[in-house]
Design a protein around this motif. Structure first.
Motif, PDB file in Angstrom:
ATOM      1  N   TRP A  32       6.700   3.092 -13.470  1.00 21.66           N
ATOM      2  CA  TRP A  32       7.910   3.908 -13.351  1.00 21.66           C
ATOM      3  C   TRP A  32       8.452   3.858 -11.923  1.00 21.66           C
ATOM      4  O   TRP A  32       9.649   3.698 -11.701  1.00 21.66           O
ATOM      5  N   TYR A  33       7.575   4.048 -10.954  1.00 25.24           N
ATOM      6  CA  TYR A  33       7.976   4.126  -9.551  1.00 25.24           C
ATOM      7  C   TYR A  33       8.640   2.829  -9.095  1.00 25.24           C
ATOM      8  O   TYR A  33       9.672   2.844  -8.425  1.00 25.24           O
ATOM      9  N   ARG A  34       8.045   1.713  -9.466  1.00 22.51           N
ATOM     10  CA  ARG A  34       8.587   0.418  -9.056  1.00 22.51           C
ATOM     11  C   ARG A  34       9.891   0.067  -9.761  1.00 22.51           C
ATOM     12  O   ARG A  34      10.665  -0.751  -9.260  1.00 22.51           O
ATOM     13  N   SER A  35      10.130   0.647 -10.905  1.00 25.55           N
ATOM     14  CA  SER A  35      11.334   0.302 -11.650  1.00 25.55           C
ATOM     15  C   SER A  35      12.516   1.214 -11.331  1.00 25.55           C
ATOM     16  O   SER A  35      13.590   1.028 -11.896  1.00 25.55           O
ATOM     17  N   ALA A  36      12.373   2.158 -10.422  1.00 21.23           N
ATOM     18  CA  ALA A  36      13.462   3.086 -10.091  1.00 21.23           C
ATOM     19  C   ALA A  36      14.734   2.354  -9.649  1.00 21.23           C
ATOM     20  O   ALA A  36      15.827   2.676 -10.146  1.00 21.23           O
ATOM     21  N   TYR A  43      21.708   1.321 -15.445  1.00 16.03           N
ATOM     22  CA  TYR A  43      22.529   2.381 -16.012  1.00 16.03           C
ATOM     23  C   TYR A  43      23.717   2.753 -15.126  1.00 16.03           C
ATOM     24  O   TYR A  43      24.497   3.626 -15.489  1.00 16.03           O
ATOM     25  N   GLY A  44      23.867   2.116 -13.972  1.00 10.21           N
ATOM     26  CA  GLY A  44      24.990   2.394 -13.086  1.00 10.21           C
ATOM     27  C   GLY A  44      25.010   3.844 -12.627  1.00 10.21           C
ATOM     28  O   GLY A  44      26.075   4.476 -12.630  1.00 10.21           O
ATOM     29  N   LEU A  45      23.878   4.355 -12.237  1.00 11.12           N
ATOM     30  CA  LEU A  45      23.779   5.760 -11.837  1.00 11.12           C
ATOM     31  C   LEU A  45      24.327   5.973 -10.434  1.00 11.12           C
ATOM     32  O   LEU A  45      24.236   5.089  -9.578  1.00 11.12           O
ATOM     33  N   ILE A  52      15.445   9.213  -8.323  1.00 12.89           N
ATOM     34  CA  ILE A  52      14.767   8.840  -9.565  1.00 12.89           C
ATOM     35  C   ILE A  52      13.256   8.940  -9.362  1.00 12.89           C
ATOM     36  O   ILE A  52      12.535   9.489 -10.209  1.00 12.89           O
ATOM     37  N   ARG A  53      12.767   8.449  -8.249  1.00 12.96           N
ATOM     38  CA  ARG A  53      11.333   8.507  -7.966  1.00 12.96           C
ATOM     39  C   ARG A  53      10.840   9.946  -7.860  1.00 12.96           C
ATOM     40  O   ARG A  53       9.744  10.272  -8.324  1.00 12.96           O
ATOM     41  N   HIS A  95      21.042  10.365 -21.763  1.00 12.69           N
ATOM     42  CA  HIS A  95      19.598  10.522 -21.892  1.00 12.69           C
ATOM     43  C   HIS A  95      18.926  10.417 -20.524  1.00 12.69           C
ATOM     44  O   HIS A  95      18.032  11.190 -20.201  1.00 12.69           O
ATOM     45  N   ILE A  96      19.365   9.465 -19.741  1.00 15.13           N
ATOM     46  CA  ILE A  96      18.769   9.276 -18.422  1.00 15.13           C
ATOM     47  C   ILE A  96      19.079  10.469 -17.527  1.00 15.13           C
ATOM     48  O   ILE A  96      18.186  11.026 -16.899  1.00 15.13           O
ATOM     49  N   LEU A  97      20.332  10.865 -17.481  1.00 11.24           N
ATOM     50  CA  LEU A  97      20.715  11.972 -16.608  1.00 11.24           C
ATOM     51  C   LEU A  97      20.121  13.294 -17.085  1.00 11.24           C
ATOM     52  O   LEU A  97      19.660  14.095 -16.283  1.00 11.24           O
ATOM     53  N   GLY A  98      20.125  13.530 -18.386  1.00 11.81           N
ATOM     54  CA  GLY A  98      19.656  14.804 -18.911  1.00 11.81           C
ATOM     55  C   GLY A  98      18.154  14.928 -18.969  1.00 11.81           C
ATOM     56  O   GLY A  98      17.593  15.954 -18.622  1.00 11.81           O
ATOM     57  N   VAL A  99      17.492  13.893 -19.396  1.00  8.81           N
ATOM     58  CA  VAL A  99      16.050  13.971 -19.588  1.00  8.81           C
ATOM     59  C   VAL A  99      15.296  13.689 -18.294  1.00  8.81           C
ATOM     60  O   VAL A  99      14.363  14.383 -17.940  1.00  8.81           O
TER      61      VAL A  99
END
Length: 132
Positions: A32-36, A43-45, A52-53, A95-99
């Motif tokens: 997870w950490y490496r994929s931030a 997702y163009g956040l 994210i981390r 989903h990304i922003l909310g969860v």
């Protein structure tokens, strides 16, 4: 990047010991950490990979003191599933922003608020609330 469903797939397995579960949890955290940065790009956040981390770390810290091996295996399974769905772009931006980025805590209610509702909220949490 094209979606390859089996790209991140892992076989389900049961931890043989607490040490094994710990190593698996650390490996999932590292993934997870490496994929931030990739999550931000996919997702163009409008947030930094650091945010994210931090959200990922908060999620792992919530379950830090879980000691039941079966519960740990379930958490690892769900975490790996979330990781695969996120990295394969099977989630929507909401989903990304909310969860991932919203805190999963509910505001504390006073005794009278619970009483007026006629139920104890801690006993009647909806199954899909995402709150532990």
């Amino acid at each position: 990047m094209t979606t390859i469903p089996s790209r991140l797939a892992r076989a389900t397995r049961v931890s043989v010991s607490a040490t094994d579960a710990r190593h698996r949890a650390i490996q999932l955290y590292r993934d997870w950490y490496r994929s931030a940065p990739e999550i931000v790009e996919l997702y163009g956040l409008n947030v930094s990979p650091t945010q994210i981390r931090n959200a990922i770390r908060e999620r792992f810290e919530i379950n830090r003191y879980v000691t039941d091996p079966r519960a740990i295996d379930v958490l690892l399974l769900k975490g790996r599933q979330e990781y695969q769905e996120t990295m394969n772009c099977w989630k929507q931006l909401d989903h990304i922003l909310g969860v991932l980025l919203k805190p999963q805590t509910r505001p504390q209610k006073t005794f009278l608020q619970k009483f007026y509702e006629g139920r104890d909220e801690q006993q009647a949490l909806p199954a899909a609330s995402g709150v532990h």
